[in-house]
Scaffold this motif. Structure first.
Motif, mmCIF file in Angstrom:
data_model
loop_
_atom_site.group_PDB
_atom_site.id
_atom_site.type_symbol
_atom_site.label_atom_id
_atom_site.label_comp_id
_atom_site.label_asym_id
_atom_site.label_seq_id
_atom_site.Cartn_x
_atom_site.Cartn_y
_atom_site.Cartn_z
ATOM 1 N N ARG A 21 3.623 -43.892 95.862
ATOM 2 C CA ARG A 21 3.599 -42.569 95.225
ATOM 3 C C ARG A 21 4.475 -42.524 93.986
ATOM 4 N N ARG A 22 5.607 -43.197 94.040
ATOM 5 C CA ARG A 22 6.512 -43.241 92.884
ATOM 6 C C ARG A 22 5.811 -43.857 91.670
ATOM 7 N N HIS A 23 5.019 -44.896 91.896
ATOM 8 C CA HIS A 23 4.300 -45.531 90.795
ATOM 9 C C HIS A 23 3.238 -44.600 90.222
ATOM 10 N N ILE A 24 2.563 -43.836 91.081
ATOM 11 C CA ILE A 24 1.571 -42.872 90.619
ATOM 12 C C ILE A 24 2.235 -41.828 89.726
ATOM 13 N N ALA A 25 3.388 -41.330 90.149
ATOM 14 C CA ALA A 25 4.123 -40.352 89.349
ATOM 15 C C ALA A 25 4.518 -40.944 88.000
ATOM 16 N N GLU A 26 4.960 -42.200 87.996
ATOM 17 C CA GLU A 26 5.345 -42.857 86.745
ATOM 18 C C GLU A 26 4.131 -43.033 85.829
ATOM 19 N N MET A 27 2.956 -43.341 86.395
ATOM 20 C CA MET A 27 1.738 -43.454 85.592
ATOM 21 C C MET A 27 1.384 -42.118 84.958
ATOM 22 N N ASN A 29 3.335 -39.780 84.149
ATOM 23 C CA ASN A 29 4.330 -39.423 83.137
ATOM 24 C C ASN A 29 4.426 -40.440 82.005
ATOM 25 N N GLY A 30 3.520 -41.422 81.984
ATOM 26 C CA GLY A 30 3.485 -42.403 80.907
ATOM 27 C C GLY A 30 4.605 -43.421 80.958
ATOM 28 N N LYS A 31 5.257 -43.552 82.094
ATOM 29 C CA LYS A 31 6.369 -44.486 82.223
ATOM 30 C C LYS A 31 5.943 -45.804 82.858
#
Length: 51
Positions: A21-27, A29-31
């Motif tokens: 989930r953390r990776h999805i959030a980073e995607m 947000n463009g991070k």
């Protein structure tokens, strides 16, 4: 993005894809890169190769 079209939560999308989930959030947000290659209109193709 699939998340918005299907109204999936990050948690549900994480469960379905195996992506943390953390990776999805980073995607979102463009991070973090989604892994999708971008091609220029001049010479690139937007189609993905089938393996």
């Amino acid at each position: 993005m699939l998340l918005f079209k299907q109204a999936l939560s990050q948690i549900k999308l994480s469960e379905l894809t195996g992506i943390p989930r953390r990776h999805i959030a980073e995607m979102e947000n463009g991070k973090r890169s989604t892994g999708k290659k971008e091609h220029s209109e001049a010479g690139g193709s937007s189609e993905r190769q089938q393996l």
